[in-house]
Design a protein around this motif. Sequence first.
Motif, mmCIF file in Angstrom:
data_model
loop_
_atom_site.group_PDB
_atom_site.id
_atom_site.type_symbol
_atom_site.label_atom_id
_atom_site.label_comp_id
_atom_site.label_asym_id
_atom_site.label_seq_id
_atom_site.Cartn_x
_atom_site.Cartn_y
_atom_site.Cartn_z
ATOM 1 N N GLU A 104 3.789 5.159 -6.425
ATOM 2 C CA GLU A 104 2.528 4.875 -6.285
ATOM 3 C C GLU A 104 2.114 3.534 -5.955
ATOM 4 O O GLU A 104 1.500 3.262 -5.101
ATOM 5 C CB GLU A 104 1.884 5.018 -7.853
ATOM 6 C CG GLU A 104 0.318 4.466 -8.015
ATOM 7 C CD GLU A 104 -0.392 5.352 -7.229
ATOM 8 O OE1 GLU A 104 -1.551 5.141 -6.818
ATOM 9 O OE2 GLU A 104 -0.178 6.534 -6.896
ATOM 10 N N ARG A 130 2.416 3.559 -2.148
ATOM 11 C CA ARG A 130 1.324 4.173 -1.617
ATOM 12 C C ARG A 130 0.087 3.418 -1.669
ATOM 13 O O ARG A 130 -0.748 3.399 -0.575
ATOM 14 C CB ARG A 130 1.034 5.569 -2.216
ATOM 15 C CG ARG A 130 2.026 6.857 -2.143
ATOM 16 C CD ARG A 130 1.109 8.000 -2.189
ATOM 17 N NE ARG A 130 0.820 8.140 -3.762
ATOM 18 C CZ ARG A 130 1.451 8.405 -4.743
ATOM 19 N NH1 ARG A 130 2.568 9.105 -4.350
ATOM 20 N NH2 ARG A 130 1.027 8.814 -5.831
ATOM 21 N N SER A 131 0.036 2.567 -2.657
ATOM 22 C CA SER A 131 -1.163 1.785 -2.700
ATOM 23 C C SER A 131 -1.199 0.581 -1.633
ATOM 24 O O SER A 131 -2.223 0.290 -1.101
ATOM 25 C CB SER A 131 -1.355 0.940 -4.158
ATOM 26 O OG SER A 131 -2.529 0.208 -4.382
#
Length: 524
Positions: free
Chosen positions: A194, A197-198
Amino acid sequence: MEINILLVDDEAVELEWLRRRVVGNEDLPLHSVRTATSGFAALNMMEQYPIDIILSDIRMPIMSGVEFVRKAKEINPEVHILFISGHQDFNYAKEAIQLNASGYLLKPIDDDELKKALKELCAKIEKQRKQHISLSETLSLVNQELLLRWFNESAPGQVETHIHNFLKTYLQGATAVAIIEIDDMAWKIQTWPEEKRSLWSSKANQFIRKYVEDHNIGLVFTTYDYHFVILAAIQEPYFTALMEALIQAFYQEFFYSITIGVGMYTSELERLHDSYRQAQAALSIKWIVGKNRIIHDASEWQPKKKIATDLEVIVDRMLKAMLEYDLTTIDDCLLQLFDGDSPLSHKNDIYEIIIRITSKLHADLQQMNEHLYEILNWDSHQPFVLFQFETVHDILSWLRKRFFELSELLYVKRQRQKRKLIDEIIEYVKERLENKITLNEVAAHFNFSPNYLGHLFKAETNSLFSDFMSELRMQRVCELLEDPTKKIYEIAEQAGYKNIIYFNRQFKQYMGMSPGEYRKRNKI
């Protein structure tokens, strides 16, 4: 900040002199300084490149500077004009004022005066750009959501008052909606943590925003699933060129492609909704026309006809090509299936075709005691992976790779089987050399027709079966002749020859000497 200047003068010497003086002002934020010797050439240049400032002689033959600037304003209403002339004529100055010229310089131009005029113009442009950025920032996340909601209404009602006022200000010139989509991102980064991705999304967001702001393109905001909406407030030729450059720049920075759907230009608020819908429609046919490009008009594309009724014939041809390791024919068949008369309007149509193709291939291979999914190490739901692809071209590339792989595996396997069969035939014949063995007898033993086995034997050994038998017998004869206790007629019988005269003739034809001479030469 980057500013582009265009110098226009019909006198080539004076034009070059002016260019050197402008380029020599190193403290000015100039990105490019272009020149043209006529109004016509200058207009053509404006169609190709973004121009912020024009320095033009006001008196030129055929097309005067005033006439040129009028046409230039039609191309780019935001361009700033600075006239140059050697004529102190009030009429010229009056026309310059009517055209909202930013200044009027008299020849011979004073260096300080030129520098001051350009510096003031650059400062003015910079101020306008900052104001534009500030105006863009006033559209908060809430307002963005309201605007997107209005864009996505099938029958749009009245837009919120403050959004209406904002857009009304923004629509002073013609504006178009464009939607940018980062290709393949929805599935490619699924396995990323995550945090990664961020971080990646933030960098991509900043890159596109900065590009739009640096080039004064218009307003940009993020929507969903790696999509961006742009309200483009610059003329279409500039916008198209800048979007093409953005596609290249984004790939160089991130190694991911982007596709851009563009709607129509309009100065009417109600039709801005239509522009957004057109951009959506354009982006939706990326599935057909391909990615990593600008798509302007989806209405020009027409879906193809239904799939050809000869699908099974094509698949039969493709299977035959796979067994023969004929990659060219495999590719031709795939192109015929997917670029010919196939229904390409929706992924479900393609998925149905894939299921039909793989099911038939699997059934046909089972008749040959082969298993498609085992050969390719697929599970039975492998074709579902096709739904992660965004274009027909991607699917075609994936299928081509897998079917080429299948062809190679089948070919290698069949070659091994053929080699194993030939080895078994050779061993069978060697064990029965003392008998008069024939091709018909061998074919019957291995459950083949004599013609097929003869053809297979020739293809695999590059020798006729009869020639092979003769060579094998002669090799056995030579081995037996090494034993001096054996009589020549005994050796002939053991090698399968019942007629001693025929044996002698065959041996001499093969070895170039009689059996007795062979023994003498080899001192046996």
